[in-house]
Design a protein around this motif. Sequence first.
Motif, PDB file in Angstrom:
ATOM      1  N   UNK A   1     -19.308 -44.390 -25.037  1.00  0.00           N
ATOM      2  CA  UNK A   1     -19.326 -44.166 -26.432  1.00  0.00           C
ATOM      3  C   UNK A   1     -19.638 -45.638 -26.729  1.00  0.00           C
ATOM      4  N   UNK A   2     -20.842 -45.364 -27.935  1.00  0.00           N
ATOM      5  CA  UNK A   2     -21.177 -46.695 -28.789  1.00  0.00           C
ATOM      6  C   UNK A   2     -20.350 -47.269 -29.425  1.00  0.00           C
ATOM      7  N   UNK A   3     -20.495 -48.529 -29.443  1.00  0.00           N
ATOM      8  CA  UNK A   3     -19.731 -49.513 -30.490  1.00  0.00           C
ATOM      9  C   UNK A   3     -20.504 -49.636 -31.697  1.00  0.00           C
ATOM     10  N   UNK A   4     -19.654 -49.408 -32.571  1.00  0.00           N
ATOM     11  CA  UNK A   4     -20.399 -49.581 -34.184  1.00  0.00           C
ATOM     12  C   UNK A   4     -19.868 -50.822 -34.778  1.00  0.00           C
ATOM     13  N   UNK A   5     -20.921 -51.572 -35.395  1.00  0.00           N
ATOM     14  CA  UNK A   5     -20.565 -52.830 -36.045  1.00  0.00           C
ATOM     15  C   UNK A   5     -21.558 -52.796 -37.315  1.00  0.00           C
ATOM     16  N   UNK A   6     -20.927 -53.366 -38.345  1.00  0.00           N
ATOM     17  CA  UNK A   6     -21.378 -53.229 -39.712  1.00  0.00           C
ATOM     18  C   UNK A   6     -21.622 -54.788 -39.903  1.00  0.00           C
ATOM     19  N   UNK A   7     -22.833 -55.420 -40.677  1.00  0.00           N
ATOM     20  CA  UNK A   7     -22.664 -56.710 -40.888  1.00  0.00           C
ATOM     21  C   UNK A   7     -23.530 -57.089 -42.097  1.00  0.00           C
ATOM     22  N   UNK A   8     -23.356 -58.386 -42.672  1.00  0.00           N
ATOM     23  CA  UNK A   8     -24.219 -58.637 -43.855  1.00  0.00           C
ATOM     24  C   UNK A   8     -24.752 -59.915 -43.409  1.00  0.00           C
ATOM     25  N   UNK A   9     -25.763 -60.425 -43.790  1.00  0.00           N
ATOM     26  CA  UNK A   9     -26.613 -61.582 -43.534  1.00  0.00           C
ATOM     27  C   UNK A   9     -26.478 -62.617 -44.748  1.00  0.00           C
ATOM     28  N   UNK A  10     -25.973 -63.736 -44.557  1.00  0.00           N
ATOM     29  CA  UNK A  10     -25.870 -64.617 -45.703  1.00  0.00           C
ATOM     30  C   UNK A  10     -27.207 -65.010 -46.355  1.00  0.00           C
ATOM     31  N   UNK A  11     -28.276 -64.673 -45.578  1.00  0.00           N
ATOM     32  CA  UNK A  11     -29.468 -64.676 -45.969  1.00  0.00           C
ATOM     33  C   UNK A  11     -30.243 -63.778 -46.793  1.00  0.00           C
ATOM     34  N   UNK A  12     -29.734 -62.697 -46.875  1.00  0.00           N
ATOM     35  CA  UNK A  12     -29.875 -61.381 -47.745  1.00  0.00           C
ATOM     36  C   UNK A  12     -29.356 -61.550 -49.180  1.00  0.00           C
ATOM     37  N   UNK A  13     -29.581 -60.659 -49.971  1.00  0.00           N
ATOM     38  CA  UNK A  13     -29.105 -60.417 -51.290  1.00  0.00           C
ATOM     39  C   UNK A  13     -27.582 -60.072 -51.059  1.00  0.00           C
ATOM     40  N   UNK A  14     -26.793 -60.710 -52.081  1.00  0.00           N
ATOM     41  CA  UNK A  14     -25.371 -59.976 -51.717  1.00  0.00           C
ATOM     42  C   UNK A  14     -25.294 -58.716 -52.170  1.00  0.00           C
ATOM     43  N   UNK A  15     -24.276 -57.978 -51.539  1.00  0.00           N
ATOM     44  CA  UNK A  15     -23.911 -56.684 -51.683  1.00  0.00           C
ATOM     45  C   UNK A  15     -23.341 -56.456 -53.176  1.00  0.00           C
ATOM     46  N   UNK A  16     -23.883 -55.363 -53.956  1.00  0.00           N
ATOM     47  CA  UNK A  16     -23.200 -55.158 -55.253  1.00  0.00           C
ATOM     48  C   UNK A  16     -22.551 -53.908 -55.291  1.00  0.00           C
ATOM     49  N   UNK A  17     -22.132 -53.500 -54.224  1.00  0.00           N
ATOM     50  CA  UNK A  17     -21.278 -52.358 -54.168  1.00  0.00           C
ATOM     51  C   UNK A  17     -20.600 -52.130 -52.689  1.00  0.00           C
ATOM     52  N   UNK A  18     -20.135 -51.046 -52.347  1.00  0.00           N
ATOM     53  CA  UNK A  18     -19.414 -50.906 -51.064  1.00  0.00           C
ATOM     54  C   UNK A  18     -20.003 -50.504 -49.955  1.00  0.00           C
ATOM     55  N   UNK A  19     -20.889 -51.412 -49.523  1.00  0.00           N
ATOM     56  CA  UNK A  19     -21.955 -51.305 -48.473  1.00  0.00           C
ATOM     57  C   UNK A  19     -22.183 -52.407 -47.738  1.00  0.00           C
ATOM     58  N   UNK A  20     -22.590 -52.325 -46.182  1.00  0.00           N
ATOM     59  CA  UNK A  20     -23.169 -53.529 -45.534  1.00  0.00           C
ATOM     60  C   UNK A  20     -24.686 -53.472 -45.439  1.00  0.00           C
ATOM     61  N   UNK A  21     -25.130 -54.619 -45.236  1.00  0.00           N
ATOM     62  CA  UNK A  21     -26.762 -54.785 -45.213  1.00  0.00           C
ATOM     63  C   UNK A  21     -27.068 -53.717 -44.074  1.00  0.00           C
ATOM     64  N   UNK A  22     -26.282 -53.714 -43.012  1.00  0.00           N
ATOM     65  CA  UNK A  22     -26.610 -52.767 -41.793  1.00  0.00           C
ATOM     66  C   UNK A  22     -25.696 -52.271 -41.229  1.00  0.00           C
TER      67      UNK A  22
END
Length: 127
Positions: free
Chosen positions: A1-22
């Motif tokens: 089974x695949x492992x899922x990982x959500x992340x945000x980069x400090x070098x991208x724009x800040x999330x302005x809602x309930x979501x991850x960069x990827x």
Amino acid sequence: MSTLKAFNTPNGPPAFGPFSHAKMNDSLLFTTGQLGIDPATGNIVPGGVEAETRQVFRNLTAILEEAGLGLDSILKATIYLTDMKDFEKVNEIYAGYFTGDYPARSCIGVSSLAKGGVVEIEVICSR
């Protein structure tokens, strides 16, 4: 089974809602739609569709680099435009980010985008 990982980069724009960069699993990475937001200000860059499209690619590049990937890992891109008259301008800029082996792609005309953006791009990548 695949492992899922959500992340945000400090070098991208800040999330302005309930979501991850990827979000990724063992083989694929899905980005959230990227607008032409300057990470330093949290605002859409001035200059219209050309400036926004270039900023979108800077944001996508930051996200992919955080995951250890590059633009060459993109399998599929989806572009959203508020004015399909901008299609050729976006195409010209888009083409400059690839070496001729283009990802599969869709382009969809929409009535509006978050924060008043005029272009948004999301991608699916192979890890």
